[in-house]
Design an enzyme around this catalytic site. Structure first.
Site, PDB file in Angstrom:
ATOM      1  N   ASN A 110      51.553  11.864  92.886  1.00  0.00           N
ATOM      2  CA  ASN A 110      51.887  10.783  91.951  1.00  0.00           C
ATOM      3  C   ASN A 110      53.240  11.051  91.292  1.00  0.00           C
ATOM      4  OD1 ASN A 110      50.834   8.382  90.484  1.00  0.00           O
ATOM      5  ND2 ASN A 110      50.899   9.711  88.685  1.00  0.00           N
TER       6      ASN A 110
ATOM      7  N   GLU B 241      54.469  14.355  89.311  1.00  0.00           N
ATOM      8  CA  GLU B 241      55.874  14.485  88.874  1.00  0.00           C
ATOM      9  C   GLU B 241      56.514  15.828  89.222  1.00  0.00           C
ATOM     10  OE1 GLU B 241      55.893  13.398  84.713  1.00  0.00           O
ATOM     11  OE2 GLU B 241      54.970  11.458  85.113  1.00  0.00           O
TER      12      GLU B 241
ATOM     13  N   ASP C 264      53.600  -0.671  84.109  1.00  0.00           N
ATOM     14  CA  ASP C 264      53.947  -1.421  82.900  1.00  0.00           C
ATOM     15  C   ASP C 264      55.390  -1.877  83.059  1.00  0.00           C
ATOM     16  OD1 ASP C 264      55.213   1.063  82.344  1.00  0.00           O
ATOM     17  OD2 ASP C 264      53.755   1.599  80.797  1.00  0.00           O
TER      18      ASP C 264
ATOM     19  N   GLU D  37      50.487   3.429  87.384  1.00  0.00           N
ATOM     20  CA  GLU D  37      50.721   3.425  85.927  1.00  0.00           C
ATOM     21  C   GLU D  37      51.581   2.227  85.532  1.00  0.00           C
ATOM     22  OE1 GLU D  37      52.201   7.217  84.510  1.00  0.00           O
ATOM     23  OE2 GLU D  37      50.902   8.349  85.878  1.00  0.00           O
TER      24      GLU D  37
ATOM     25  N   HIS E 131      56.618   2.361  86.291  1.00  0.00           N
ATOM     26  CA  HIS E 131      57.071   2.073  84.934  1.00  0.00           C
ATOM     27  C   HIS E 131      58.416   1.364  85.068  1.00  0.00           C
ATOM     28  CE1 HIS E 131      53.910   4.438  83.138  1.00  0.00           C
ATOM     29  NE2 HIS E 131      54.250   5.496  83.832  1.00  0.00           N
TER      30      HIS E 131
HETATM   31  O1  G3I Z   1      45.757  14.469  70.851  1.00  0.00           O
HETATM   32  C1  G3I Z   1      46.772  14.537  69.846  1.00  0.00           C
HETATM   33  C2  G3I Z   1      46.196  14.214  68.508  1.00  0.00           C
HETATM   34  O2  G3I Z   1      45.255  15.184  68.173  1.00  0.00           O
HETATM   35  C3  G3I Z   1      47.335  14.151  67.480  1.00  0.00           C
HETATM   36  O3  G3I Z   1      46.833  13.727  66.267  1.00  0.00           O
HETATM   37  C4  G3I Z   1      48.406  13.189  67.941  1.00  0.00           C
HETATM   38  C5  G3I Z   1      49.597  13.148  66.983  1.00  0.00           C
HETATM   39  O4  G3I Z   1      50.799  13.005  67.663  1.00  0.00           O
HETATM   40  O5  G3I Z   1      48.865  13.575  69.208  1.00  0.00           O
HETATM   41  C6  G3I Z   1      47.856  13.539  70.167  1.00  0.00           C
HETATM   42  O6  G3I Z   1      48.319  13.867  71.460  1.00  0.00           O
HETATM   43  C7  G3I Z   1      49.190  12.901  72.043  1.00  0.00           C
HETATM   44  C8  G3I Z   1      48.485  12.269  73.227  1.00  0.00           C
HETATM   45  O7  G3I Z   1      49.374  11.438  73.911  1.00  0.00           O
HETATM   46  C9  G3I Z   1      47.273  11.439  72.823  1.00  0.00           C
HETATM   47  O8  G3I Z   1      47.671  10.366  72.018  1.00  0.00           O
HETATM   48  C10 G3I Z   1      50.426  13.646  72.500  1.00  0.00           C
HETATM   49  O9  G3I Z   1      51.139  14.076  71.363  1.00  0.00           O
HETATM   50  C11 G3I Z   1      51.294  12.759  73.330  1.00  0.00           C
HETATM   51  O10 G3I Z   1      52.334  13.534  73.894  1.00  0.00           O
HETATM   52  C12 G3I Z   1      50.473  12.146  74.433  1.00  0.00           C
HETATM   53  O11 G3I Z   1      51.310  11.277  75.170  1.00  0.00           O
HETATM   54  C13 G3I Z   1      50.853  10.959  76.455  1.00  0.00           C
HETATM   55  C14 G3I Z   1      51.859  11.438  77.483  1.00  0.00           C
HETATM   56  O12 G3I Z   1      51.482  11.023  78.772  1.00  0.00           O
HETATM   57  C15 G3I Z   1      51.947  12.957  77.483  1.00  0.00           C
HETATM   58  O13 G3I Z   1      52.970  13.378  78.264  1.00  0.00           O
HETATM   59  C16 G3I Z   1      50.679   9.453  76.529  1.00  0.00           C
HETATM   60  O14 G3I Z   1      49.574   9.075  75.706  1.00  0.00           O
HETATM   61  C17 G3I Z   1      50.392   9.033  77.956  1.00  0.00           C
HETATM   62  O15 G3I Z   1      50.428   7.632  78.058  1.00  0.00           O
HETATM   63  C18 G3I Z   1      51.446   9.611  78.891  1.00  0.00           C
HETATM   64  O16 G3I Z   1      51.130   9.246  80.206  1.00  0.00           O
HETATM   65  C19 G3I Z   1      52.068   9.664  81.199  1.00  0.00           C
HETATM   66  C20 G3I Z   1      51.298   9.992  82.455  1.00  0.00           C
HETATM   67  O17 G3I Z   1      50.327  10.961  82.179  1.00  0.00           O
HETATM   68  C21 G3I Z   1      52.223  10.477  83.556  1.00  0.00           C
HETATM   69  N1  G3I Z   1      53.301   9.526  83.805  1.00  0.00           N
HETATM   70  C22 G3I Z   1      54.032   9.108  82.619  1.00  0.00           C
HETATM   71  C23 G3I Z   1      53.102   8.580  81.547  1.00  0.00           C
HETATM   72  C24 G3I Z   1      53.863   8.074  80.349  1.00  0.00           C
HETATM   73  O18 G3I Z   1      54.560   9.103  79.717  1.00  0.00           O
END
Ligand code: G3I
Length: 301
Positions: free
Chosen positions: A169, A127, A236, A234, A206
């Site tokens: 990516n 990105e 969906d 990715e 996406h």
């Molecule tokens: O690990 C912490 C955990 O300790 C805490 O309790 C919890 C409470 O909010 O948060 C947890 O971290 C979260 C993490 O996902 C694991 O669940 C983060 O806040 C959250 O921001 C994170 O989101 C991820 C996101 O990327 C981050 O930018 C999503 O799961 C994940 O699906 C998403 O994936 C991205 C790709 O990497 C890049 N392209 C877009 C895609 C969708 O946004």
């Protein structure tokens, strides 16, 4: 064939899923993963904040759990991601300039080196292009270290892991007419012309409920013509209609260098877009209509 992975394999492709380490203790989740998929991308566990939470102190615990499960079950790995403007550890967020450049190089050297030999493809840079009409780079602390930061990242990754395919990516680069698509295309063209090591481009895919833009196959074909593999990394789709999933799958299987498709999660309840029910399995782990749309399109390839 009767599973996603086996059906994709008939034409030499893979079918993958994003996996969360915390779900490897969910037996329904793991049984679908092991039955259907042939490639795994860690959803968060290989990101910079996860692997280098303190500068110079690397933590591979959760990523290793995913890698060990996947390789043990005969699946391959996509690494995600070595350099991104988001999900940087706190110490990195406040860095700039040559110190940040050196920290990035060290991060890539360490993480790609740790997993060398275990990764089919790395999302080296994620990105890095701006949304909207500019076709230019996204502003970030990494970009401000100099426009050459992306090629430095790719050269560093190649040195650390000479075997993995190295991918750029991004999202919203599926429509050929989009300025962002054109910007990424010109970068890949430039890298190939100058011998910067890039092997693949990941189209996150996406999509809204209408599915892919009508030009998606053209986009994949045009990038492949530059001499790179293309992958849907990715996928969906809001509401997951069977027709939108089938059209997306066909856009890949119609392009010889489209080497595989990954959905961003397994069940709707696993998705970052869970409110849109965008995946191939429902919350109970049952196959949805979209599953059959994908399976039929893979088997027709
Ligand atoms: O690990 C912490 C955990 O300790 C805490 O309790 C919890 C409470 O909010 O948060 C947890 O971290 C979260 C993490 O996902 C694991 O669940 C983060 O806040 C959250 O921001 C994170 O989101 C991820 C996101 O990327 C981050 O930018 C999503 O799961 C994940 O699906 C998403 O994936 C991205 C790709 O990497 C890049 N392209 C877009 C895609 C969708 O946004």
């Amino acid at each position: 064939a009767t599973t996603l992975g086996a059906s994709a394999a008939q034409s030499g492709r893979y079918f993958g899923a994003a996996v969360a380490a915390a779900k490897l203790s969910d037996s329904t989740y793991v049984s679908i993963l092991d039955r259907e998929f042939s490639m795994v991308t860690p959803e968060n566990e290989m990101k910079m904040d996860a692997t280098e939470p303190s500068q110079g102190q690397f933590n591979y615990t959760n990523a290793d759990r995913i890698v060990n499960h996947a390789l043990g079950a005969g699946m391959r790995m996509r690494g995600h991601t070595l350099a991104w403007y988001q999900q940087q550890p706190g110490w990195m967020q406040s860095m700039e300039g040559s110190a940040l450049r050196q920290a990035l190089i060290n991060h890539i050297t360490q993480v790609a080196g740790h997993y060398s030999g275990k990764i089919y493809a790395w999302d080296v840079v994620n990105e890095a292009f701006a949304d909207g009409g500019s076709g230019g780079r996204r502003d970030s602390n990494l970009q401000r270290t100099g426009n050459d930061w992306i090629e430095v990242a790719f050269r560093t990754a190649r040195a650390a892991d000479p075997v993995a395919k190295l991918c750029y990516n991004d999202y919203n680069i599926e429509d050929w007419s989009a300025a962002k698509t054109q910007g990424v295309y010109r970068m890949v063209q430039d890298f190939k012309s100058r011998g910067v090591p890039i092997d693949c481009v990941g189209f996150q895919s996406h999509f809204g409920s209408g599915g892919p833009p009508s030009s998606f196959q053209t986009t994949l074909t045009n990038f492949a013509a530059l001499g790179v593999d293309v992958q849907l990394t990715e996928l969906d789709i809001a509401q997951a209609s069977s027709s939108a999933y089938a059209a997306t799958t066909r856009a890949c299987v119609n392009v010889p260098r489209c080497t595989g498709i990954t959905t961003w999660g397994i069940r709707d309840t696993d998705s970052w877009r869970s409110g849109e029910n965008p995946l191939l399995f429902d919350g109970n782990g049952n196959k949805k209509a979209a599953y059959n749309g994908v399976l039929d399109a893979l088997n027709a390839a």
